[in-house]
Design a protein around this motif. Structure first.
Motif, PDB file in Angstrom:
ATOM      1  N   ARG A  80      11.593 -12.731 -12.630  1.00  0.00           N
ATOM      2  CA  ARG A  80      12.984 -11.210 -11.873  1.00  0.00           C
ATOM      3  C   ARG A  80      12.082 -10.194 -12.091  1.00  0.00           C
ATOM      4  N   ASP A  81      10.942  -9.577 -13.037  1.00  0.00           N
ATOM      5  CA  ASP A  81      10.230  -8.334 -13.124  1.00  0.00           C
ATOM      6  C   ASP A  81       9.201  -8.360 -11.836  1.00  0.00           C
ATOM      7  N   PHE A  82       8.740  -9.853 -11.547  1.00  0.00           N
ATOM      8  CA  PHE A  82       8.163  -9.948 -10.351  1.00  0.00           C
ATOM      9  C   PHE A  82       8.138  -9.605  -9.417  1.00  0.00           C
ATOM     10  N   VAL A  83       9.313  -9.803  -8.380  1.00  0.00           N
ATOM     11  CA  VAL A  83      10.196  -9.826  -7.373  1.00  0.00           C
ATOM     12  C   VAL A  83      10.322  -8.411  -7.356  1.00  0.00           C
ATOM     13  N   ILE A  84      10.150  -7.417  -7.850  1.00  0.00           N
ATOM     14  CA  ILE A  84      10.658  -6.048  -7.591  1.00  0.00           C
ATOM     15  C   ILE A  84       9.391  -5.396  -8.138  1.00  0.00           C
ATOM     16  N   LYS A  85       8.422  -6.179  -8.435  1.00  0.00           N
ATOM     17  CA  LYS A  85       7.027  -5.386  -8.513  1.00  0.00           C
ATOM     18  C   LYS A  85       5.690  -5.743  -7.750  1.00  0.00           C
ATOM     19  N   VAL A  86       6.207  -5.997  -6.779  1.00  0.00           N
ATOM     20  CA  VAL A  86       5.663  -6.690  -5.902  1.00  0.00           C
ATOM     21  C   VAL A  86       4.688  -5.597  -5.203  1.00  0.00           C
ATOM     22  N   PRO A  87       3.586  -5.319  -4.513  1.00  0.00           N
ATOM     23  CA  PRO A  87       3.062  -4.123  -4.005  1.00  0.00           C
ATOM     24  C   PRO A  87       4.030  -3.575  -2.836  1.00  0.00           C
ATOM     25  N   GLY A  88       4.641  -4.766  -1.645  1.00  0.00           N
ATOM     26  CA  GLY A  88       5.455  -4.341  -0.476  1.00  0.00           C
ATOM     27  C   GLY A  88       7.036  -3.914  -0.967  1.00  0.00           C
ATOM     28  N   VAL A  89       7.279  -4.273  -2.528  1.00  0.00           N
ATOM     29  CA  VAL A  89       8.450  -3.786  -1.964  1.00  0.00           C
ATOM     30  C   VAL A  89       8.385  -1.613  -3.092  1.00  0.00           C
ATOM     31  N   MET A  90       7.374  -2.273  -4.209  1.00  0.00           N
ATOM     32  CA  MET A  90       7.090  -0.520  -4.384  1.00  0.00           C
ATOM     33  C   MET A  90       6.262   0.329  -3.642  1.00  0.00           C
ATOM     34  N   GLY A  91       5.450  -0.450  -2.709  1.00  0.00           N
ATOM     35  CA  GLY A  91       5.713   0.543  -1.700  1.00  0.00           C
ATOM     36  C   GLY A  91       6.135   0.800  -0.349  1.00  0.00           C
ATOM     37  N   SER A  92       7.661   0.380  -0.584  1.00  0.00           N
ATOM     38  CA  SER A  92       7.649   0.484   0.713  1.00  0.00           C
ATOM     39  C   SER A  92       8.620   1.253   0.834  1.00  0.00           C
ATOM     40  N   GLY A  93       7.828   2.735   0.090  1.00  0.00           N
ATOM     41  CA  GLY A  93       9.254   3.955   0.554  1.00  0.00           C
ATOM     42  C   GLY A  93      10.810   4.330   0.601  1.00  0.00           C
ATOM     43  N   LEU A  94      11.230   2.732  -0.371  1.00  0.00           N
ATOM     44  CA  LEU A  94      12.490   2.650  -0.947  1.00  0.00           C
ATOM     45  C   LEU A  94      12.669   3.829  -2.142  1.00  0.00           C
ATOM     46  N   ASP A  95      13.745   4.608  -2.086  1.00  0.00           N
ATOM     47  CA  ASP A  95      13.756   4.682  -3.905  1.00  0.00           C
ATOM     48  C   ASP A  95      14.767   3.414  -4.505  1.00  0.00           C
ATOM     49  N   ASP A  96      14.890   3.913  -5.730  1.00  0.00           N
ATOM     50  CA  ASP A  96      14.943   2.850  -7.004  1.00  0.00           C
ATOM     51  C   ASP A  96      16.155   2.551  -6.053  1.00  0.00           C
ATOM     52  N   ARG A  97      17.352   3.016  -6.026  1.00  0.00           N
ATOM     53  CA  ARG A  97      18.601   2.353  -5.557  1.00  0.00           C
ATOM     54  C   ARG A  97      18.649   1.646  -4.341  1.00  0.00           C
ATOM     55  N   GLN A  98      17.378   1.833  -3.870  1.00  0.00           N
ATOM     56  CA  GLN A  98      17.579   1.060  -1.778  1.00  0.00           C
ATOM     57  C   GLN A  98      17.160   0.191  -2.880  1.00  0.00           C
ATOM     58  N   VAL A  99      15.924   0.024  -3.495  1.00  0.00           N
ATOM     59  CA  VAL A  99      15.143  -1.127  -3.863  1.00  0.00           C
ATOM     60  C   VAL A  99      16.294  -2.260  -4.895  1.00  0.00           C
ATOM     61  N   ALA A 100      17.189  -1.342  -5.402  1.00  0.00           N
ATOM     62  CA  ALA A 100      17.893  -2.880  -5.562  1.00  0.00           C
ATOM     63  C   ALA A 100      19.176  -2.975  -4.782  1.00  0.00           C
ATOM     64  N   ASP A 101      19.501  -1.851  -4.267  1.00  0.00           N
ATOM     65  CA  ASP A 101      20.550  -2.754  -3.264  1.00  0.00           C
ATOM     66  C   ASP A 101      19.839  -3.657  -2.293  1.00  0.00           C
ATOM     67  N   VAL A 102      18.607  -3.640  -1.045  1.00  0.00           N
ATOM     68  CA  VAL A 102      17.979  -4.346  -0.360  1.00  0.00           C
ATOM     69  C   VAL A 102      17.882  -5.858  -1.465  1.00  0.00           C
ATOM     70  N   THR A 103      17.241  -5.986  -2.368  1.00  0.00           N
ATOM     71  CA  THR A 103      16.985  -6.801  -3.076  1.00  0.00           C
ATOM     72  C   THR A 103      18.226  -7.458  -3.575  1.00  0.00           C
ATOM     73  N   ASN A 104      19.133  -6.959  -3.677  1.00  0.00           N
ATOM     74  CA  ASN A 104      20.602  -7.957  -3.808  1.00  0.00           C
ATOM     75  C   ASN A 104      20.813  -8.488  -2.433  1.00  0.00           C
ATOM     76  N   TRP A 105      20.817  -7.840  -1.740  1.00  0.00           N
ATOM     77  CA  TRP A 105      21.345  -7.985  -0.191  1.00  0.00           C
ATOM     78  C   TRP A 105      20.535  -9.587   0.317  1.00  0.00           C
ATOM     79  N   VAL A 106      19.285  -9.191   0.221  1.00  0.00           N
ATOM     80  CA  VAL A 106      18.546 -10.557   0.560  1.00  0.00           C
ATOM     81  C   VAL A 106      18.669 -11.481  -0.185  1.00  0.00           C
ATOM     82  N   LEU A 107      18.969 -11.662  -1.972  1.00  0.00           N
ATOM     83  CA  LEU A 107      19.584 -12.342  -2.969  1.00  0.00           C
ATOM     84  C   LEU A 107      20.941 -12.934  -2.068  1.00  0.00           C
TER      85      LEU A 107
END
Length: 159
Positions: free
Chosen positions: A82-109
């Motif tokens: 679970r932690d790995f999914v949101i720590k990969v460089p593509g996620v962390m370097g996406s330019g999205l803020d924390d809320r947007q990362v959570a929302d996009v990851t949840n949308w994908v899932l």
């Protein structure tokens, strides 16, 4: 070329959305069942920040260099995944803020990867992403290899 394709796709989605209204009025976005956020903004963030590499359907690349997002839920079945999914460089370097990362990851899932998500999955939230950013992955390949080995030992398939 891939970045340009992603940008072109994003512009096409935005233009299509703008033209989707009736009698010159744009229809309101439909709320996403999981986040209660407008589906178009979360999906648009996926298109702009992820689809250039992962594809509109999340399939990644045929050569396996870009992971298949449709199988993302498999990582949620193992400790540390679970932690790995949101720590990969593509996620962390996406330019999205924390809320947007959570929302996009949840949308994908809940859309692209729905078939791979465990029944007891708890959606990501902004604070979880913020904590993940505070301890970035140093060696992504080693972390992924460790998870793959752990998954095999538990009988979970991670491709």
């Amino acid at each position: 070329m891939t970045r340009e394709l992603g940008i072109a796709t994003a512009l096409l989605v935005l233009a299509t959305s703008a033209l989707a209204g009736v009698n010159g009025r744009q229809a309101p976005p439909r709320p996403d069942a999981e986040t209660h956020a407008p589906t178009t903004s979360v999906r648009s963030n996926y298109v702009v920040h992820c689809a250039g590499c992962h594809g509109m359907d999340g399939s990644g690349s045929a050569l396996g260099r870009v992971p298949d997002m449709r199988r993302l839920g498999q990582f949620l079945q193992i400790d540390g995944g679970r932690d790995f999914v949101i720590k990969v460089p593509g996620v962390m370097g996406s330019g999205l803020d924390d809320r947007q990362v959570a929302d996009v990851t949840n949308w994908v899932l809940t859309t692209l990867a729905k078939a791979s998500v465990p029944a007891d999955h708890i959606p990501y939230d902004e604070s979880e992403v913020r904590r993940a950013r505070s301890t970035p992955l140093v060696d992504v390949a080693a972390a992924r290899l460790k998870l793959v080995e752990q998954a095999r030992a538990q009988g979970v398939s991670i491709d």
